[in-house]
Design an enzyme around this catalytic site. Structure first.
Site, PDB file in Angstrom:
ATOM      1  N   CYS A  33      33.434  53.331  43.583  1.00 46.77           N
ATOM      2  CA  CYS A  33      34.318  52.331  43.829  1.00 46.77           C
ATOM      3  C   CYS A  33      33.519  51.181  44.848  1.00 46.77           C
ATOM      4  CB  CYS A  33      35.354  52.591  44.710  1.00 46.77           C
ATOM      5  SG  CYS A  33      36.262  54.072  44.075  1.00 46.77           S
ATOM      6  N   CYS A  77      32.371  47.460  43.575  1.00 43.79           N
ATOM      7  CA  CYS A  77      33.095  46.446  43.320  1.00 43.79           C
ATOM      8  C   CYS A  77      33.924  46.057  44.722  1.00 43.79           C
ATOM      9  CB  CYS A  77      34.137  46.668  42.275  1.00 43.79           C
ATOM     10  SG  CYS A  77      33.586  46.521  40.566  1.00 43.79           S
ATOM     11  N   HIS A  78      34.358  46.830  45.442  1.00 46.78           N
ATOM     12  CA  HIS A  78      35.190  46.710  46.614  1.00 46.78           C
ATOM     13  C   HIS A  78      34.334  46.678  48.047  1.00 46.78           C
ATOM     14  CE1 HIS A  78      38.729  47.338  44.180  1.00 46.78           C
ATOM     15  NE2 HIS A  78      38.146  48.541  43.664  1.00 46.78           N
ATOM     16  N   MET A 122      39.655  46.906  36.194  1.00 50.36           N
ATOM     17  CA  MET A 122      39.681  48.195  37.011  1.00 50.36           C
ATOM     18  C   MET A 122      39.624  49.296  36.033  1.00 50.36           C
ATOM     19  SD  MET A 122      40.212  49.881  39.826  1.00 50.36           S
ATOM     20  CE  MET A 122      40.989  51.394  40.741  1.00 50.36           C
ATOM     21  N   HIS A 127      31.417  37.777  34.438  1.00 45.55           N
ATOM     22  CA  HIS A 127      30.704  38.633  34.420  1.00 45.55           C
ATOM     23  C   HIS A 127      29.567  38.661  33.288  1.00 45.55           C
ATOM     24  CE1 HIS A 127      28.704  42.649  34.873  1.00 45.55           C
ATOM     25  NE2 HIS A 127      29.124  42.646  36.060  1.00 45.55           N
TER      26      HIS A 127
END
Length: 582
Positions: free
Chosen positions: A86, A89-90, A127, A408
């Protein structure tokens, strides 16, 4: 007449004695005052300075909601899952970038059930569906939903001293060969990331056979070639860098270093006269980059990237280093600083007097690549929905181009549009759009740095778009789309007839490897430009494969299956990567 010096000396002595006596008496009084106040050694003046009431209204200070309980073992497991799956991205501190912020002020309001649903099913905007894809069990989905409501743990810093403690030169430069000692066609070799195995596979593009598998860092993000084509550099998400010598009889790692705790980018110097001299690695944590010797990876210069954002000019504690490319115009590295939205033009000609030109672009810079002239760097500011165009010759921002939702591009795709001339394209994580941008300010000035076409692809969740100077096809993957019909196929456009839409190639079906999520990711051409390779990325304990397509006919050419192909993802052709061909 007497000389004044004895008088001066006597007066100074008297003053010094008086000062000493006064100081001693003051100190004694202060000690007594400190003892009576419960703070020995603190003067009354210090107490008055340090102890005034706060100006904050106590009613404005709210008690934080209580996060759901977790055992120490659960917290440790969740922390490992977050950092592996995770954080990219976060963010380590969960402040968001490509992914949304996941700090407790947000997640506590959402609650456990909402977070479980989102983690389980994902979203069309990129996601992943961690639960329904089988990557996380129902227990782990519940675990992560609770973990995200706790304060994020902050990792330690990583200094030059820490780097040097991990640095190893396995084969010194003087013990390496002076010419290629094997018979491999290095120019058509592929470096393939075996994500969960912590390895890369070197695959012969001619025979389609694995030449070697080499231990690397976990989840290698990219492979980069030195300017000479001799050295292959990889960097894992765990920030381990490998320097692999392709000239040795058996290609092998000759130096390693760990440059931080999480990373994604590595590059080498390419400007004429500086070939292979330096390497650079950028880290997500800590937010910094390091310049190293190109033949040994000895760390020489560490530069932090914490600072102010380009828009609100607020301090950001975690501006991660995303893409890095080597300039062909100056002895410079071009460094994307993600969260602050700044592009650093890092001149490496004098490391002792390092000169960095700071260009304000847009927040959340990520990946990008060169136009066909290798003068203009086009890079995605993904959550700002923009492409920043940087002129590497003048070191200035040319334009911010509005595109689709969460662009992207990987390194993007260059081709000649039949109507608009030279263009560069990006696909999106967040929608089905493919933006085609004019890149020729000389012969097609009216189209330069504008979106000249907005194509419609299969859907959101795209990570890479690719073509080749000898191909008339444009390939777009969608590996993060929650619909398996899209994540297991690719869209292909005919560049000569872009208005006709796309065809769908059933890549995962062609692989014929059985069950699993089978995400199809990252088209990569061979040197000749007549084959395009796709990774069929399955679960760690499931069969994965690489599918090779004939670019001329769009028919299946070969399927590479091998028990050593554990979770293959990125593929990098040596010649194309070395020469920035895409």
């Amino acid at each position: 007449m007497k000389h004044p010096y004895p008088v001066f000396r006597t007066a100074a002595l008297v003053a010094a004695i008086a000062l000493a006596v006064g100081t001693a008496s003051t100190t004694m009084a202060a000690d007594q005052a400190g003892k009576s106040a419960g703070h020995p050694g603190t003067t009354q003046g210090e107490m008055r300075y340090m102890g005034p009431p706060s100006g904050v209204n106590p009613n404005a200070a709210k008690r934080a909601p209580t996060p759901p309980p977790m055992t120490d073992a659960e917290f440790k497991e969740a922390k490992e899952i977050f950092f592996q799956r995770c954080a990219g991205c976060h963010g380590v501190l969960r402040k968001g970038a490509t992914g949304k912020p996941l700090t407790p002020d947000i997640t506590l309001k959402r609650g456990t059930e909402y977070l479980k649903t989102f983690i389980n099913f994902g979203s069309p905007r990129g996601m992943p569906n961690w639960g329904t894809s089988g990557q996380l069990t129902p227990r782990q989905v519940d675990l992560m939903a609770r973990y995200l409501q706790h304060e994020p743990p902050k990792p330690p810093e990583f200094s030059l001293k820490d780097m040097k403690a991990t640095w190893k030169v396995i084969v010194p430069p003087e013990q390496r060969p002076t010419h290629q000692m094997n018979h491999l066609n290095l120019k058509n070799m592929f470096s393939v990331t075996l994500r969960d195995a912590g390895k890369v596979a070197l695959i012969d593009g001619d025979t389609k056979k694995i030449v070697e598998t080499i231990d690397t860092g976990y989840a290698v993000h990219i492979s980069r070639l030195s300017a000479s084509g001799r050295y292959l550099l990889t960097i894992g998400r765990d920030a381990k860098v490998n320097l692999i010598d392709l000239w040795m009889k058996k290609p092998t790692t000759v130096a390693t270093i760990k440059v931080g705790l999480e990373a994604r980018s590595v590059e080498t110097s390419k400007y004429k006269g500086w070939e292979d001299k330096y390497a650079i690695a950028g880290t997500y944590w800590p937010p910094q980059f390091v310049i190293m010797k190109g033949d040994t990876l000895e760390p020489l210069k560490v530069v932090g990237t914490r600072g102010m954002t380009v828009d609100t000019q607020e301090y950001h504690p975690e501006p991660r280093v995303a893409a890095i490319v080597a300039s062909h115009q100056h002895p410079e590295f071009i460094v994307n600083v993600k969260e602050t939205g700044k592009v650093y033009m890092v001149n490496y000609s004098d490391l002792h007097n390092l000169r960095i030109t700071e260009i304000d672009a847009a927040r959340f810079l990520h990946d990008g690549g060169w136009d066909r002239t290798q003068r203009y760097f086009l890079t995605a500011a993904n959550k700002s929905n923009k492409i920043a165009v940087i002129d590497s010759k003048t070191d200035k921002l040319v334009k911010l181009v509005n595109v689709g939702h969460i662009p992207h591009p990987g390194r993007g795709a260059n081709f000649i549009d039949p109507k608009y001339g030279p263009v560069w394209a990006t696909s999106d994580l967040g929608d089905d759009k493919i933006a085609v941008i004019g890149t020729d300010p000389v012969h097609h000035k009216r189209y330069a740095w504008k979106v000249v076409r907005m194509l419609k692809g299969q859907g959101g969740g795209s990570l890479f778009i690719k073509t080749h100077p000898k191909s008339h096809h444009l390939y777009v993957d969608t590996p993060l789309n929650p619909d398996s019909k899209k994540s297991q196929t690719v869209a292909v456009f005919d560049i000569r007839h872009l208005d006709r839409g796309y065809k769908v190639l059933p890549i995962a079906k062609w692989a014929n490897i059985g069950k699993g999520p089978m995400r199809v990711v990252q088209p990569e051409f061979n040197r000749a430009g007549d084959e395009v390779w796709f990774s069929v990325w399955n679960g760690k304990k499931q069969t994965s494969a690489i599918v090779v397509v004939n670019d001329k006919t769009l028919k299946l050419k070969a399927v590479i299956k091998d028990k050593r192909l554990v979770t293959p993802t990125g593929k990098f052709n040596v010649y194309n990567t070395m020469h920035d061909i895409y």
